[in-house]
Design a protein around this motif. Structure first.
Motif, PDB file in Angstrom:
ATOM      1  N   LEU A 255      42.095   2.837  40.899  1.00  0.00           N
ATOM      2  CA  LEU A 255      42.125   1.476  41.415  1.00  0.00           C
ATOM      3  C   LEU A 255      43.227   1.318  42.460  1.00  0.00           C
ATOM      4  O   LEU A 255      43.048   0.685  43.498  1.00  0.00           O
ATOM      5  N   LYS A 256      44.363   1.924  42.191  1.00  0.00           N
ATOM      6  CA  LYS A 256      45.496   1.786  43.104  1.00  0.00           C
ATOM      7  C   LYS A 256      45.323   2.662  44.354  1.00  0.00           C
ATOM      8  O   LYS A 256      45.462   2.180  45.475  1.00  0.00           O
ATOM      9  N   GLU A 257      44.991   3.938  44.136  1.00  0.00           N
ATOM     10  CA  GLU A 257      45.004   4.883  45.256  1.00  0.00           C
ATOM     11  C   GLU A 257      43.668   4.944  46.008  1.00  0.00           C
ATOM     12  O   GLU A 257      43.649   4.931  47.234  1.00  0.00           O
ATOM     13  N   ASP A 258      42.565   5.020  45.296  1.00  0.00           N
ATOM     14  CA  ASP A 258      41.266   5.148  45.973  1.00  0.00           C
ATOM     15  C   ASP A 258      40.760   3.799  46.487  1.00  0.00           C
ATOM     16  O   ASP A 258      40.217   3.701  47.581  1.00  0.00           O
ATOM     17  N   ILE A 259      40.928   2.751  45.689  1.00  0.00           N
ATOM     18  CA  ILE A 259      40.414   1.427  46.077  1.00  0.00           C
ATOM     19  C   ILE A 259      41.436   0.670  46.918  1.00  0.00           C
ATOM     20  O   ILE A 259      41.077   0.008  47.886  1.00  0.00           O
ATOM     21  N   GLY A 260      42.709   0.752  46.543  1.00  0.00           N
ATOM     22  CA  GLY A 260      43.745   0.053  47.307  1.00  0.00           C
ATOM     23  C   GLY A 260      44.249  -1.203  46.627  1.00  0.00           C
ATOM     24  O   GLY A 260      44.820  -2.077  47.275  1.00  0.00           O
ATOM     25  N   GLY A 261      44.026  -1.317  45.305  1.00  0.00           N
ATOM     26  CA  GLY A 261      44.601  -2.444  44.560  1.00  0.00           C
ATOM     27  C   GLY A 261      43.604  -3.569  44.315  1.00  0.00           C
ATOM     28  O   GLY A 261      42.423  -3.469  44.654  1.00  0.00           O
ATOM     29  N   LEU A 262      44.109  -4.634  43.713  1.00  0.00           N
ATOM     30  CA  LEU A 262      43.217  -5.689  43.228  1.00  0.00           C
ATOM     31  C   LEU A 262      42.632  -6.575  44.332  1.00  0.00           C
ATOM     32  O   LEU A 262      41.524  -7.083  44.193  1.00  0.00           O
ATOM     33  N   GLU A 263      43.364  -6.777  45.442  1.00  0.00           N
ATOM     34  CA  GLU A 263      42.780  -7.550  46.551  1.00  0.00           C
ATOM     35  C   GLU A 263      41.567  -6.806  47.108  1.00  0.00           C
ATOM     36  O   GLU A 263      40.513  -7.406  47.359  1.00  0.00           O
ATOM     37  N   ALA A 264      41.717  -5.504  47.281  1.00  0.00           N
ATOM     38  CA  ALA A 264      40.611  -4.690  47.800  1.00  0.00           C
ATOM     39  C   ALA A 264      39.460  -4.648  46.798  1.00  0.00           C
ATOM     40  O   ALA A 264      38.285  -4.732  47.174  1.00  0.00           O
ATOM     41  N   MET A 265      39.817  -4.549  45.509  1.00  0.00           N
ATOM     42  CA  MET A 265      38.789  -4.531  44.459  1.00  0.00           C
ATOM     43  C   MET A 265      38.006  -5.840  44.473  1.00  0.00           C
ATOM     44  O   MET A 265      36.782  -5.861  44.347  1.00  0.00           O
ATOM     45  N   LYS A 266      38.727  -6.936  44.635  1.00  0.00           N
ATOM     46  CA  LYS A 266      38.088  -8.261  44.674  1.00  0.00           C
ATOM     47  C   LYS A 266      37.074  -8.343  45.824  1.00  0.00           C
ATOM     48  O   LYS A 266      35.954  -8.830  45.642  1.00  0.00           O
ATOM     49  N   ALA A 267      37.475  -7.846  46.991  1.00  0.00           N
ATOM     50  CA  ALA A 267      36.575  -7.905  48.157  1.00  0.00           C
ATOM     51  C   ALA A 267      35.291  -7.118  47.879  1.00  0.00           C
ATOM     52  O   ALA A 267      34.185  -7.583  48.193  1.00  0.00           O
ATOM     53  N   ILE A 268      35.434  -5.959  47.262  1.00  0.00           N
ATOM     54  CA  ILE A 268      34.250  -5.151  46.936  1.00  0.00           C
ATOM     55  C   ILE A 268      33.390  -5.872  45.899  1.00  0.00           C
ATOM     56  O   ILE A 268      32.165  -5.951  46.020  1.00  0.00           O
ATOM     57  N   ASN A 269      34.045  -6.421  44.876  1.00  0.00           N
ATOM     58  CA  ASN A 269      33.295  -7.134  43.830  1.00  0.00           C
ATOM     59  C   ASN A 269      32.580  -8.362  44.385  1.00  0.00           C
ATOM     60  O   ASN A 269      31.454  -8.675  43.991  1.00  0.00           O
ATOM     61  N   GLU A 270      33.231  -9.062  45.320  1.00  0.00           N
ATOM     62  CA  GLU A 270      32.586 -10.242  45.926  1.00  0.00           C
ATOM     63  C   GLU A 270      31.387  -9.825  46.763  1.00  0.00           C
ATOM     64  O   GLU A 270      30.360 -10.499  46.790  1.00  0.00           O
ATOM     65  N   GLN A 271      31.524  -8.689  47.432  1.00  0.00           N
ATOM     66  CA  GLN A 271      30.412  -8.172  48.235  1.00  0.00           C
ATOM     67  C   GLN A 271      29.213  -7.843  47.329  1.00  0.00           C
ATOM     68  O   GLN A 271      28.072  -8.213  47.618  1.00  0.00           O
ATOM     69  N   LYS A 272      29.487  -7.180  46.203  1.00  0.00           N
ATOM     70  CA  LYS A 272      28.418  -6.808  45.267  1.00  0.00           C
ATOM     71  C   LYS A 272      27.743  -8.052  44.688  1.00  0.00           C
ATOM     72  O   LYS A 272      26.516  -8.148  44.652  1.00  0.00           O
ATOM     73  N   ALA A 273      28.570  -9.004  44.230  1.00  0.00           N
ATOM     74  CA  ALA A 273      28.024 -10.213  43.596  1.00  0.00           C
ATOM     75  C   ALA A 273      27.202 -11.010  44.607  1.00  0.00           C
ATOM     76  O   ALA A 273      26.117 -11.511  44.278  1.00  0.00           O
ATOM     77  N   ALA A 274      27.685 -11.090  45.860  1.00  0.00           N
ATOM     78  CA  ALA A 274      26.957 -11.858  46.880  1.00  0.00           C
ATOM     79  C   ALA A 274      25.592 -11.232  47.158  1.00  0.00           C
ATOM     80  O   ALA A 274      24.597 -11.953  47.349  1.00  0.00           O
ATOM     81  N   LEU A 275      25.529  -9.912  47.174  1.00  0.00           N
ATOM     82  CA  LEU A 275      24.242  -9.235  47.389  1.00  0.00           C
ATOM     83  C   LEU A 275      23.212  -9.721  46.380  1.00  0.00           C
ATOM     84  O   LEU A 275      22.082 -10.071  46.729  1.00  0.00           O
ATOM     85  N   LEU A 276      23.610  -9.782  45.119  1.00  0.00           N
ATOM     86  CA  LEU A 276      22.675 -10.141  44.055  1.00  0.00           C
ATOM     87  C   LEU A 276      22.417 -11.652  44.022  1.00  0.00           C
ATOM     88  O   LEU A 276      21.271 -12.089  43.945  1.00  0.00           O
ATOM     89  N   TYR A 277      23.477 -12.448  44.101  1.00  0.00           N
ATOM     90  CA  TYR A 277      23.285 -13.904  44.061  1.00  0.00           C
ATOM     91  C   TYR A 277      22.463 -14.384  45.267  1.00  0.00           C
ATOM     92  O   TYR A 277      21.598 -15.242  45.124  1.00  0.00           O
ATOM     93  N   ASP A 278      22.745 -13.854  46.448  1.00  0.00           N
ATOM     94  CA  ASP A 278      21.993 -14.291  47.638  1.00  0.00           C
ATOM     95  C   ASP A 278      20.517 -13.971  47.471  1.00  0.00           C
ATOM     96  O   ASP A 278      19.654 -14.762  47.832  1.00  0.00           O
TER      97      ASP A 278
END
Ligand SMILES: *Cc1c(COP(=O)(O)O)cnc(C)c1O
Length: 362
Positions: A255-278
């Motif tokens: 999470l820290k090194e490959d993803i870049g932390g929780l802000e970066a994780m949030k952006a990815i998670n929002e992208q995934k959720a938006a794909l499905l909700y949209d």
């Protein structure tokens, strides 16, 4: 090798990089000549693993110094009892009932506190499909703590904002949303999570608790159910879930090194959720079951409105490599849990599969 996209609510997918590394270190962890599973928990090597896990969690979640991190067992379900045993000094606590887990936390507290456990709001009237508006005037200022389930795994809702409980410590079950986005730990008295959704394998429960709330538990509390026992012994009063803690450390490193932390994780998670909700919002076949303002980032329930069609979809999806999409028995339909380790590609492919299914079955 062919891996499926696993949409299970938990245990759930782990990052492939973590599994590969664990496999590579299985027989000989860092030259120790043994697996982490075989190692004494009192060894120097293991101490560096548990310390590393703790400091990575502090780093990634930016946990303030006046909070203790505890690695426990018994699942989030044991916390339903441990929280009142340790925090309810005056025998009083408030609860918001937003689903099965929140209700279980409430009924476990009722066993210990009787009428001292009080429900201040509920969304049971509409099958927990929304987060109820909270009126602070209904909160009890004499409560020892105020309990919420921040993300409701089964019903797919998430508190859009945190309740203002004043000086009453806010306690949250964060089993299915921990590490999915930044969280201001200082707003809480205590956070707890079973690890098997976003942190690692089942068997580990993480508790993050403000140090001043750790004290003598209620009279008669078993030693193992006292936070003080575990805080005083660095989560090693007894044998900790050694291997689960090791995997959790690897997940945090990822999470820290490959993803870049929780802000970066949030952006990815929002992208995934938006794909499905949209997709759900414009689909003529599939519909989300949750009110828009209460939608979860992690668990997305949806239905076709036809049980036979739901069952056909779940079966066809599994055959195509999208597994565990069957909804919880109390909601029916489907649920896609898209925790941190679910790649964007997995959601893109699921949506493409749903589009095709919709066309073919219109
Ligand atoms: C999965 C889950 C639980 C139950 O966790 P166990 O570790 O199985 O006890 C409790 N609360 C929430 C929000 C969950 O998602």
């Amino acid at each position: 090798m062919s891996r499926v996209y696993n949409f299970s609510a938990g245990p759930s997918m782990l990052p492939e990089a973590v599994l590969s590394r664990a496999a590579a270190e299985m027989l000989d962890y860092e030259g120790s000549g043994q697996s982490v599973m075989e190692m004494s928990h009192r060894s120097k090597t293991y101490q560096s693993i548990i310390d590393g896990c703790s400091s990575l969690l502090r780093d990634v979640m930016q946990i303030p110094d006046d909070y203790e991190v505890l690695f426990l067992q018994g699942g989030a379900s044991t916390q339903f009892a441990m929280v009142p045993l340790n925090l309810a000094k005056n025998g009083k606590a408030d609860f918001v009932l937003t689903g099965q887990w929140a209700k279980k936390a409430y009924s476990e507290a009722q066993k210990l506190l009787g009428d001292g456990a009080r429900a201040v709001a509920s969304s049971a009237d509409k099958t927990f499909s929304y987060i109820p508006a909270l009126d602070p005037a209904a909160f009890h200022p004499d409560a020892d703590y105020f309990h919420i389930c921040l993300n409701n795994t089964i019903y797919g809702t998430k508190f859009p904002t945190l309740p203002d409980t004043g000086s009453v410590p806010l306690v949250a079950d964060v089993s299915s949303c921990i590490l999915s986005e930044p969280l201001d730990v200082s707003r809480f008295g205590l956070l707890y999570a079973g690890a098997q959704k976003n942190m690692g394998p089942a068997g580990l429960t993480v508790v993050i608790v403000r140090k001043d709330l750790i004290g003598e538990p209620r009279e008669g509390t078993p030693t193992m159910l006292s936070y003080k026992t575990h805080a005083d012994n660095g989560s090693m009063y007894n044998t900790p879930p050694c291997y689960a803690i090791y995997i959790c450390k690897l997940v945090l490193q990822w999470l820290k090194e490959d993803i870049g932390g929780l802000e970066a994780m949030k952006a990815i998670n929002e992208q995934k959720a938006a794909l499905l909700y949209d997709y759900l919002d414009q689909s003529r076949m599939f519909k989300g079951t949750v009110e828009k303002g209460s939608r979860s980032l992690m668990n997305i329930p949806f239905v076709t409105g036809n049980e036979e069609l739901d069952a056909r979809f779940v079966k066809a999806a599994a055959a195509a490599g999208f597994v565990n999409l069957k909804g919880h028995r109390t909601v029916g339909g489907m649920r896609a849990s898209i925790y941190n380790a679910m790649p964007v590609e997995g959601v893109e492919k699921l949506v493409a599969f749903m589009e095709k299914f919709e066309q073919e079955n219109a």
